[in-house]
Design an enzyme around this catalytic site. Structure first.
Site, PDB file in Angstrom:
ATOM      1  N   ASN A  20      48.371   3.769 -38.203  1.00  0.00           N
ATOM      2  CA  ASN A  20      48.954   5.097 -37.992  1.00  0.00           C
ATOM      3  C   ASN A  20      49.033   5.912 -39.274  1.00  0.00           C
ATOM      4  O   ASN A  20      49.144   7.131 -39.241  1.00  0.00           O
ATOM      5  CB  ASN A  20      50.354   4.983 -37.360  1.00  0.00           C
ATOM      6  N   ARG A  21      48.960   5.232 -40.436  1.00  0.00           N
ATOM      7  CA  ARG A  21      49.036   6.003 -41.695  1.00  0.00           C
ATOM      8  C   ARG A  21      48.434   5.212 -42.850  1.00  0.00           C
ATOM      9  O   ARG A  21      48.104   4.029 -42.713  1.00  0.00           O
ATOM     10  CB  ARG A  21      50.472   6.423 -42.004  1.00  0.00           C
ATOM     11  N   GLY A  22      48.327   5.894 -43.988  1.00  0.00           N
ATOM     12  CA  GLY A  22      47.942   5.254 -45.242  1.00  0.00           C
ATOM     13  C   GLY A  22      46.594   4.562 -45.212  1.00  0.00           C
ATOM     14  O   GLY A  22      45.621   5.045 -44.621  1.00  0.00           O
ATOM     15  N   ILE A  23      46.555   3.392 -45.851  1.00  0.00           N
ATOM     16  CA  ILE A  23      45.302   2.650 -46.013  1.00  0.00           C
ATOM     17  C   ILE A  23      44.767   2.189 -44.654  1.00  0.00           C
ATOM     18  O   ILE A  23      43.562   2.265 -44.389  1.00  0.00           O
ATOM     19  CB  ILE A  23      45.542   1.443 -46.966  1.00  0.00           C
ATOM     20  N   ARG A  43      53.582   0.494 -34.882  1.00  0.00           N
ATOM     21  CA  ARG A  43      54.957   0.659 -34.384  1.00  0.00           C
ATOM     22  C   ARG A  43      55.252   2.069 -33.926  1.00  0.00           C
ATOM     23  O   ARG A  43      56.044   2.273 -33.023  1.00  0.00           O
ATOM     24  CB  ARG A  43      55.958   0.320 -35.506  1.00  0.00           C
ATOM     25  N   ASP A  57      55.926  -4.948 -33.313  1.00  0.00           N
ATOM     26  CA  ASP A  57      56.449  -5.132 -34.662  1.00  0.00           C
ATOM     27  C   ASP A  57      55.917  -6.471 -35.165  1.00  0.00           C
ATOM     28  O   ASP A  57      55.981  -7.472 -34.438  1.00  0.00           O
ATOM     29  CB  ASP A  57      57.989  -5.135 -34.614  1.00  0.00           C
ATOM     30  N   GLY A  86      52.216  -3.683 -43.930  1.00  0.00           N
ATOM     31  CA  GLY A  86      52.987  -4.295 -45.005  1.00  0.00           C
ATOM     32  C   GLY A  86      54.144  -3.413 -45.437  1.00  0.00           C
ATOM     33  O   GLY A  86      54.167  -2.210 -45.163  1.00  0.00           O
ATOM     34  N   TYR A 149      57.717  -8.980 -52.734  1.00  0.00           N
ATOM     35  CA  TYR A 149      56.417  -8.398 -52.345  1.00  0.00           C
ATOM     36  C   TYR A 149      55.255  -9.154 -52.997  1.00  0.00           C
ATOM     37  O   TYR A 149      54.283  -9.526 -52.328  1.00  0.00           O
ATOM     38  CB  TYR A 149      56.420  -6.928 -52.764  1.00  0.00           C
TER      39      TYR A 149
END
Ligand code: NAP
Length: 243
Positions: A20-23, A43, A57, A86, A149
């Site tokens: 849905n977003r980013g990378i 999600r 999730d 992540g 992380y």
């Protein structure tokens, strides 16, 4: 390179988590452009054109299994998995609670495990699979304030290499792509001073765009990369160089 049009293979079913977003979004868009059948487990938010979505999730095993079942019912068995979803929950070690540590591992490491376990059954049956785990430069480089992380991302190397040793004889590859500093919501949240410190340490002298990670992912998922497995491929402008 890996496109259905130029590798002689029928369209593959590709799942990119968190598209849905980013990378993740950039990776999904790249596979759509290459003519593959692309789905995501996500999600919230909206999805790129041409991507089938199943909501789950990563912390919920049963929901992840159900999401894969609905993708398989719609598109067929999964041949390519890109485990991208992540989170970060940064704080200094001495202030890091058990929850801060466990929550990040639950998404980044156990969530990835849940997806890999789920797709490999059909990959073994089909004697073909491409698994790409999205780690981070900090998994091997280390990062103050990111003990949770970095631990979760380093563990993906052990996962990819174990999957390779277990399933490498079945036409399945499992590799790690380790991005450096990519311009997304995750990094835009960092203070300006921290961003500047990173920029100064990167030999390329700049941050990267999500599309630059997507290009590396497309390659390791391609048929041209059939003999690459258990590798850590850095996309970090030389910051960590993928030891
Ligand atoms: P981002 O913009 O924060 O996106 C994270 C994605 O993960 C979103 O789609 C998010 O979904 C999903 N996600 C988070 N928790 C989830 C959960 N419990 N269940 C399902 N989905 C969940 O981050 P990004 O920069 O694109 O990062 C993508 C991957 O690259 C991550 O694994 C990250 O660690 C890694 N990475 C990023 C960088 C960087 O510089 N940006 C560098 C190295 C590695 P929602 O939108 O629903 O929250």
């Amino acid at each position: 390179m890996s496109g259905a049009a130029d590798n002689g293979r029928d369209q593959r079913v590709v799942v990119v988590t968190g598209a849905n977003r980013g990378i993740g979004r950039a990776i999904a868009e790249r596979f759509v452009a290459a003519g593959e059948k692309v789905a995501t487990i996500y999600r919230s938010g909206d999805l790129p054109e041409g991507v089938f979505g199943a909501v789950a999730d990563m912390r919920d095993s049963a929901a992840v299994d159900t999401a894969f079942a609905s993708i398989e019912a719609e598109l067929g068995p999964v041949q390519v998995l890109v485990a991208n979803a992540g989170v970060t929950k940064d704080t200094l070690l001495m202030r890091m609670s058990d929850e801060d540590f466990a929550d990040v591992l639950d998404v980044n490491l156990t969530g990835t495990f849940r997806c890999v376990r789920r797709v490999t059954k059909n990959m073994v049956r089909g004697r073909y699979g491409r698994i790409v785990l999205i780690s981070s430069v900090v998994g091997l480089y280390g990062s103050p304030g990111q003990v949770n992380y970095a631990s979760s991302k380093a563990a993906l190397v052990g996962m990819a290499r174990s999957v390779t040793r277990e399933l490498g004889g079945r036409g399945i590859t499992c590799n790690v792509v380790a991005p450096g500093y990519i311009d997304t919501a995750m990094t835009q949240a960092l203070p300006e001073a921290t961003q500047e410190k990173y920029r100064a340490a990167i030999p390329a002298g700049r941050f990267a765009q999500p599309e630059e990670v997507a290009a590396a992912v497309e390659f390791v998922a391609s048929d041209d990369a059939a003999y690459i497995s258990g590798a850590v491929i850095p996309v970090d402008g030389g910051l960590g160089m993928g030891h």
